[in-house]
Design a protein around this motif. Structure first.
Motif, PDB file in Angstrom:
ATOM      1  N   MET A   1       0.843  -1.178   0.000  1.00 59.44           N
ATOM      2  CA  MET A   1       0.000   0.000   0.000  1.00 59.44           C
ATOM      3  C   MET A   1       0.886   1.239   0.000  1.00 59.44           C
ATOM      4  N   SER A   2       0.585   2.178  -0.884  1.00 66.76           N
ATOM      5  CA  SER A   2       1.405   3.388  -0.955  1.00 66.76           C
ATOM      6  C   SER A   2       0.838   4.448  -0.031  1.00 66.76           C
ATOM      7  N   ASN A   3       1.721   5.313   0.420  1.00 68.54           N
ATOM      8  CA  ASN A   3       1.235   6.423   1.232  1.00 68.54           C
ATOM      9  C   ASN A   3       1.089   7.654   0.350  1.00 68.54           C
ATOM     10  N   LYS A   4       0.553   8.739   0.942  1.00 67.18           N
ATOM     11  CA  LYS A   4       0.246   9.937   0.171  1.00 67.18           C
ATOM     12  C   LYS A   4       1.476  10.504  -0.530  1.00 67.18           C
ATOM     13  N   SER A   5       2.653  10.400   0.069  1.00 63.11           N
ATOM     14  CA  SER A   5       3.855  10.967  -0.535  1.00 63.11           C
ATOM     15  C   SER A   5       4.321  10.172  -1.751  1.00 63.11           C
ATOM     16  N   ASP A   6       3.828   8.934  -1.929  1.00 64.43           N
ATOM     17  CA  ASP A   6       4.218   8.122  -3.077  1.00 64.43           C
ATOM     18  C   ASP A   6       3.371   8.386  -4.325  1.00 64.43           C
ATOM     19  N   ARG A   7       2.252   9.062  -4.157  1.00 64.06           N
ATOM     20  CA  ARG A   7       1.373   9.253  -5.304  1.00 64.06           C
ATOM     21  C   ARG A   7       1.806  10.451  -6.141  1.00 64.06           C
ATOM     22  N   ILE A   8       1.365  10.449  -7.380  1.00 65.53           N
ATOM     23  CA  ILE A   8       1.700  11.523  -8.308  1.00 65.53           C
ATOM     24  C   ILE A   8       0.888  12.760  -7.942  1.00 65.53           C
ATOM     25  N   PRO A   9       1.535  13.922  -7.800  1.00 58.54           N
ATOM     26  CA  PRO A   9       0.779  15.135  -7.483  1.00 58.54           C
ATOM     27  C   PRO A   9      -0.124  15.533  -8.657  1.00 58.54           C
ATOM     28  N   ARG A  10      -1.327  15.992  -8.322  1.00 52.58           N
ATOM     29  CA  ARG A  10      -2.328  16.319  -9.343  1.00 52.58           C
ATOM     30  C   ARG A  10      -2.574  17.818  -9.406  1.00 52.58           C
ATOM     31  N   VAL A  11      -2.707  18.312 -10.641  1.00 52.27           N
ATOM     32  CA  VAL A  11      -2.932  19.725 -10.900  1.00 52.27           C
ATOM     33  C   VAL A  11      -4.188  19.876 -11.753  1.00 52.27           C
ATOM     34  N   LEU A  12      -5.027  20.835 -11.395  1.00 51.76           N
ATOM     35  CA  LEU A  12      -6.121  21.257 -12.256  1.00 51.76           C
ATOM     36  C   LEU A  12      -5.680  22.578 -12.865  1.00 51.76           C
ATOM     37  N   SER A  13      -5.524  22.602 -14.185  1.00 52.79           N
ATOM     38  CA  SER A  13      -5.060  23.795 -14.883  1.00 52.79           C
ATOM     39  C   SER A  13      -6.198  24.364 -15.721  1.00 52.79           C
ATOM     40  N   ILE A  14      -6.640  25.569 -15.359  1.00 57.82           N
ATOM     41  CA  ILE A  14      -7.743  26.232 -16.043  1.00 57.82           C
ATOM     42  C   ILE A  14      -7.177  27.480 -16.705  1.00 57.82           C
ATOM     43  N   GLN A  15      -6.978  27.410 -18.002  1.00 55.94           N
ATOM     44  CA  GLN A  15      -6.446  28.542 -18.746  1.00 55.94           C
ATOM     45  C   GLN A  15      -6.642  28.343 -20.238  1.00 55.94           C
ATOM     46  N   SER A  16      -6.065  29.205 -21.019  1.00 55.87           N
ATOM     47  CA  SER A  16      -6.300  29.206 -22.461  1.00 55.87           C
ATOM     48  C   SER A  16      -5.624  28.041 -23.173  1.00 55.87           C
ATOM     49  N   HIS A  17      -6.101  27.798 -24.384  1.00 56.75           N
ATOM     50  CA  HIS A  17      -5.435  26.879 -25.306  1.00 56.75           C
ATOM     51  C   HIS A  17      -5.337  27.593 -26.649  1.00 56.75           C
ATOM     52  N   VAL A  18      -4.177  27.529 -27.268  1.00 58.47           N
ATOM     53  CA  VAL A  18      -3.979  28.075 -28.609  1.00 58.47           C
ATOM     54  C   VAL A  18      -3.459  26.981 -29.522  1.00 58.47           C
ATOM     55  N   VAL A  19      -3.864  27.060 -30.793  1.00 57.52           N
ATOM     56  CA  VAL A  19      -3.368  26.104 -31.780  1.00 57.52           C
ATOM     57  C   VAL A  19      -1.924  26.438 -32.133  1.00 57.52           C
ATOM     58  N   HIS A  20      -1.628  27.723 -32.341  1.00 60.26           N
ATOM     59  CA  HIS A  20      -0.272  28.166 -32.679  1.00 60.26           C
ATOM     60  C   HIS A  20       0.310  28.939 -31.504  1.00 60.26           C
ATOM     61  N   GLY A  21       1.478  28.530 -31.084  1.00 57.95           N
ATOM     62  CA  GLY A  21       2.166  29.227 -30.004  1.00 57.95           C
ATOM     63  C   GLY A  21       2.224  28.392 -28.740  1.00 57.95           C
ATOM     64  N   PHE A  22       2.838  28.973 -27.750  1.00 59.01           N
ATOM     65  CA  PHE A  22       3.040  28.270 -26.489  1.00 59.01           C
ATOM     66  C   PHE A  22       2.690  29.183 -25.335  1.00 59.01           C
ATOM     67  N   VAL A  23       1.393  29.261 -25.057  1.00 60.77           N
ATOM     68  CA  VAL A  23       0.881  30.011 -23.915  1.00 60.77           C
ATOM     69  C   VAL A  23      -0.189  29.157 -23.243  1.00 60.77           C
ATOM     70  N   GLY A  24      -0.561  29.519 -22.040  1.00 56.75           N
ATOM     71  CA  GLY A  24      -1.646  28.843 -21.338  1.00 56.75           C
ATOM     72  C   GLY A  24      -1.412  27.354 -21.183  1.00 56.75           C
ATOM     73  N   ASN A  25      -2.502  26.599 -21.342  1.00 56.79           N
ATOM     74  CA  ASN A  25      -2.418  25.145 -21.169  1.00 56.79           C
ATOM     75  C   ASN A  25      -1.526  24.488 -22.212  1.00 56.79           C
ATOM     76  N   ARG A  26      -1.390  25.107 -23.365  1.00 55.13           N
ATOM     77  CA  ARG A  26      -0.517  24.549 -24.404  1.00 55.13           C
ATOM     78  C   ARG A  26       0.917  24.411 -23.882  1.00 55.13           C
ATOM     79  N   CYS A  27       1.315  25.333 -23.050  1.00 51.92           N
ATOM     80  CA  CYS A  27       2.665  25.333 -22.489  1.00 51.92           C
ATOM     81  C   CYS A  27       2.701  24.652 -21.112  1.00 51.92           C
ATOM     82  N   ALA A  28       1.783  25.043 -20.244  1.00 49.45           N
ATOM     83  CA  ALA A  28       1.823  24.601 -18.834  1.00 49.45           C
ATOM     84  C   ALA A  28       1.690  23.092 -18.685  1.00 49.45           C
TER      85      ALA A  28
END
Length: 126
Positions: A1-28
């Motif tokens: 059984m794994s403890n909390k420190s063994d699990r992968i940290p989770r992020v909810l990212s709420i931001q823009s997406h662009v087809v061209h370029g690297f900003v917002g969720n496209r980059c983050a």
């Protein structure tokens, strides 16, 4: 059984997406995944490119659509995060929905860290 420190940290990212370029969720999302985070993405907008270009085409997430997404995550008990990251919203209405749900998530999990990328300005104004 794994403890909390063994699990992968989770992020909810709420931001823009662009087809061209690297900003917002496209980059983050890529960078966060590269560093070992599990990233859930909500795109506040889906644009052809960032708003600094002469022409921008695409769509903006509505407040009702965002509420619906949160309702689905909540119904399936999927709102367990270590971090919430917000960036470009596309409308002031989205900010109210995001704030409401961040308060809800933090009330159940006070350990969550909220990070705000203060993306400000469209059309050369705040």
């Amino acid at each position: 059984m794994s403890n909390k420190s063994d699990r992968i940290p989770r992020v909810l990212s709420i931001q823009s997406h662009v087809v061209h370029g690297f900003v917002g969720n496209r980059c983050a999302a890529f960078i966060l995944q590269l560093y070992g985070f599990e990233v859930d993405i909500i795109n506040s907008v889906h644009f052809s490119n960032h708003t600094g270009y002469k022409t921008v085409k695409g769509s903006r997430l509505t407040a009702d659509e965002l509420r619906s997404i949160f309702q689905g995550l909540l119904a399936n008990e999927l709102l367990e995060y270590d971090y919430i990251l917000t960036g470009y919203m596309g409308s002031g209405e989205l900010l109210h929905v995001v704030a409401e749900h961040i308060r809800l998530i933090k009330s159940k999990s006070p350990h969550i860290k909220y990070i705000c990328d203060p993306v400000i300005g469209d059309d050369n104004k705040l």
